[in-house]
Write a protein that holds these residues in place. Structure first.
Motif, PDB file in Angstrom:
ATOM      1  N   VAL A  80       0.715  -1.297   0.081  1.00 33.26           N
ATOM      2  CA  VAL A  80       0.114   0.043  -0.032  1.00 33.26           C
ATOM      3  C   VAL A  80       0.912   1.176   0.093  1.00 33.26           C
ATOM      4  N   CYS A  81       1.797   1.355   0.773  1.00 29.87           N
ATOM      5  CA  CYS A  81       2.719   2.752   1.144  1.00 29.87           C
ATOM      6  C   CYS A  81       3.532   2.724  -0.156  1.00 29.87           C
ATOM      7  N   LEU A  82       4.195   1.763  -0.596  1.00 32.07           N
ATOM      8  CA  LEU A  82       4.811   1.923  -1.929  1.00 32.07           C
ATOM      9  C   LEU A  82       3.998   2.409  -3.141  1.00 32.07           C
ATOM     10  N   GLN A  83       2.918   1.946  -3.295  1.00 33.96           N
ATOM     11  CA  GLN A  83       1.951   2.424  -4.363  1.00 33.96           C
ATOM     12  C   GLN A  83       1.576   3.786  -4.143  1.00 33.96           C
ATOM     13  N   HIS A  84       1.237   4.172  -2.836  1.00 36.29           N
ATOM     14  CA  HIS A  84       0.665   5.469  -2.683  1.00 36.29           C
ATOM     15  C   HIS A  84       1.850   6.531  -2.852  1.00 36.29           C
ATOM     16  N   GLU A  85       3.081   6.234  -2.251  1.00 30.40           N
ATOM     17  CA  GLU A  85       4.280   7.086  -2.552  1.00 30.40           C
ATOM     18  C   GLU A  85       4.667   7.138  -4.010  1.00 30.40           C
ATOM     19  N   ILE A  86       4.880   6.040  -4.696  1.00 28.75           N
ATOM     20  CA  ILE A  86       5.167   6.022  -6.199  1.00 28.75           C
ATOM     21  C   ILE A  86       3.923   6.757  -7.019  1.00 28.75           C
ATOM     22  N   ASP A  87       2.664   6.648  -6.778  1.00 27.73           N
ATOM     23  CA  ASP A  87       1.604   7.384  -7.144  1.00 27.73           C
ATOM     24  C   ASP A  87       2.019   8.963  -7.194  1.00 27.73           C
ATOM     25  N   GLN A  88       2.516   9.383  -5.876  1.00 26.09           N
ATOM     26  CA  GLN A  88       2.998  10.925  -5.630  1.00 26.09           C
ATOM     27  C   GLN A  88       3.969  11.248  -6.751  1.00 26.09           C
ATOM     28  N   LEU A  89       4.903  10.177  -6.610  1.00 27.61           N
ATOM     29  CA  LEU A  89       6.199  10.414  -7.467  1.00 27.61           C
ATOM     30  C   LEU A  89       5.820  10.798  -9.127  1.00 27.61           C
ATOM     31  N   ASP A  90       4.876   9.962  -9.461  1.00 28.22           N
ATOM     32  CA  ASP A  90       3.990   9.956 -10.807  1.00 28.22           C
ATOM     33  C   ASP A  90       3.153  11.119 -10.919  1.00 28.22           C
ATOM     34  N   GLY A  91       2.920  12.037  -9.897  1.00 33.18           N
ATOM     35  CA  GLY A  91       1.953  13.444  -9.841  1.00 33.18           C
ATOM     36  C   GLY A  91       0.645  12.823  -9.581  1.00 33.18           C
ATOM     37  N   ILE A  92       0.254  11.874  -8.741  1.00 31.64           N
ATOM     38  CA  ILE A  92      -0.875  11.362  -8.604  1.00 31.64           C
ATOM     39  C   ILE A  92      -1.152  11.581  -7.372  1.00 31.64           C
ATOM     40  N   PHE A  93      -2.084  12.420  -6.831  1.00 30.44           N
ATOM     41  CA  PHE A  93      -2.137  12.551  -5.516  1.00 30.44           C
ATOM     42  C   PHE A  93      -3.458  11.525  -4.881  1.00 30.44           C
ATOM     43  N   TRP A  94      -3.136  11.026  -3.781  1.00 30.52           N
ATOM     44  CA  TRP A  94      -3.950   9.944  -3.125  1.00 30.52           C
ATOM     45  C   TRP A  94      -5.431  10.148  -3.407  1.00 30.52           C
ATOM     46  N   ILE A  95      -5.933  10.931  -3.288  1.00 32.66           N
ATOM     47  CA  ILE A  95      -7.346  11.400  -3.594  1.00 32.66           C
ATOM     48  C   ILE A  95      -7.930  11.148  -4.827  1.00 32.66           C
ATOM     49  N   ASP A  96      -6.834  11.141  -5.974  1.00 27.67           N
ATOM     50  CA  ASP A  96      -7.129  10.922  -7.120  1.00 27.67           C
ATOM     51  C   ASP A  96      -7.714   9.268  -7.336  1.00 27.67           C
ATOM     52  N   ARG A  97      -7.553   8.454  -6.725  1.00 30.48           N
ATOM     53  CA  ARG A  97      -7.994   6.989  -6.354  1.00 30.48           C
ATOM     54  C   ARG A  97      -9.367   6.875  -5.819  1.00 30.48           C
ATOM     55  N   LEU A  98      -9.981   8.093  -5.483  1.00 31.37           N
ATOM     56  CA  LEU A  98     -11.368   7.860  -4.934  1.00 31.37           C
ATOM     57  C   LEU A  98     -12.235   8.217  -5.928  1.00 31.37           C
ATOM     58  N   SER A  99     -13.597   7.988  -5.476  1.00 30.32           N
ATOM     59  CA  SER A  99     -14.791   8.268  -6.487  1.00 30.32           C
ATOM     60  C   SER A  99     -14.714  10.012  -6.502  1.00 30.32           C
ATOM     61  N   ARG A 100     -15.394  10.373  -7.554  1.00 28.41           N
ATOM     62  CA  ARG A 100     -15.535  11.718  -7.518  1.00 28.41           C
ATOM     63  C   ARG A 100     -16.026  12.507  -6.180  1.00 28.41           C
ATOM     64  N   LEU A 101     -17.135  11.816  -5.825  1.00 24.34           N
ATOM     65  CA  LEU A 101     -17.978  12.138  -4.520  1.00 24.34           C
ATOM     66  C   LEU A 101     -17.156  12.035  -3.449  1.00 24.34           C
ATOM     67  N   LYS A 102     -16.265  10.742  -3.118  1.00 22.06           N
ATOM     68  CA  LYS A 102     -15.551  11.005  -1.744  1.00 22.06           C
ATOM     69  C   LYS A 102     -14.509  12.064  -1.976  1.00 22.06           C
ATOM     70  N   ARG A 103     -13.801  12.232  -3.178  1.00 24.16           N
ATOM     71  CA  ARG A 103     -12.863  13.213  -3.255  1.00 24.16           C
ATOM     72  C   ARG A 103     -13.477  14.468  -2.872  1.00 24.16           C
ATOM     73  N   GLU A 104     -14.563  15.070  -3.388  1.00 20.46           N
ATOM     74  CA  GLU A 104     -15.140  16.214  -2.969  1.00 20.46           C
ATOM     75  C   GLU A 104     -15.336  16.308  -1.437  1.00 20.46           C
ATOM     76  N   ARG A 105     -16.092  15.298  -1.009  1.00 17.30           N
ATOM     77  CA  ARG A 105     -16.100  15.119   0.483  1.00 17.30           C
ATOM     78  C   ARG A 105     -14.714  15.260   1.315  1.00 17.30           C
ATOM     79  N   ILE A 106     -13.796  14.646   0.715  1.00 12.36           N
ATOM     80  CA  ILE A 106     -12.670  14.866   1.438  1.00 12.36           C
ATOM     81  C   ILE A 106     -11.947  16.333   1.254  1.00 12.36           C
ATOM     82  N   VAL A 107     -11.906  16.860   0.260  1.00  9.30           N
ATOM     83  CA  VAL A 107     -11.419  18.186  -0.122  1.00  9.30           C
ATOM     84  C   VAL A 107     -12.286  19.185   1.002  1.00  9.30           C
ATOM     85  N   LYS A 108     -13.669  19.200   0.758  1.00 13.89           N
ATOM     86  CA  LYS A 108     -14.570  19.555   1.855  1.00 13.89           C
ATOM     87  C   LYS A 108     -13.967  19.767   3.251  1.00 13.89           C
ATOM     88  N   ARG A 109     -13.820  18.532   3.514  1.00 14.31           N
ATOM     89  CA  ARG A 109     -13.685  18.240   5.179  1.00 14.31           C
ATOM     90  C   ARG A 109     -12.420  18.855   5.609  1.00 14.31           C
TER      91      ARG A 109
END
Length: 164
Positions: free
Chosen positions: A129-158
């Protein structure tokens, strides 16, 4: 060791791909030490140079406390298992919010160690999990990009409410 300033979401640098590291010298060793100290102070169990605004492919992960630090220079995932797992994730760049992310259960990673020697490692569980998360970050993919649009919007609002 110095603590490095951590970028906060939505800093655009968190979405930029990082360049491979080609020089293995004292600067890289010092950056690794500083990155580890920054991660521990955050606190976190993984961090990349991208989190501190340096767009180079280095991540450190420490899952089992002091003495378990692992450094991965220019890591790339070579293989993903078809089996998936869900795990709660968050980011030092977006403190205070987490959500479940689904990722492959097992992976194989190629990387270099701090001396520049090529390495490969298979991982499962929290390390995968950690390697995938951090390698995503190195690729310019922030972790919330792996969430559905609705979940992502809720996280950003929170997160917005937490920041005040």
């Amino acid at each position: 060791m110095a603590l490095l300033p951590i970028l906060r979401y939505p800093d655009p640098r968190l979405r930029q791909p990082c360049k491979p590291i080609e020089i293995f010298d004292e600067r890289l060793a010092a950056l690794t030490d500083d990155l580890a100290a920054t991660m521990r102070a955050a606190p976190g169990i993984g961090i990349t140079l991208a989190h501190v605004g340096i767009l180079e492919r280095l991540t450190v992960i420490e899952l089992d406390g002091p003495g378990s630090l692992r450094a991965y220079v220019s890591p790339v995932i070579d293989w993903f298992s078809p089996e998936m797992q869900r795990h709660t994730e968050g980011s030092v760049s977006m403190p205070g919010v987490t959500d479940e992310v689904e990722r492959p259960a097992r992976i194989r990673v190629s990387y270099q160690d701090l001396s520049g020697a090529s390495q490969a490692q298979e991982a499962d569980g929290l390390l995968a999990v950690c390697l995938q998360h951090e390698i995503d970050q190195l690729d310019g993919i922030f972790w919330i990009d792996r969430l559905s649009r609705l979940k992502r919007e809720r996280i950003v609002k929170r997160y917005g409410k937490l920041k005040g």
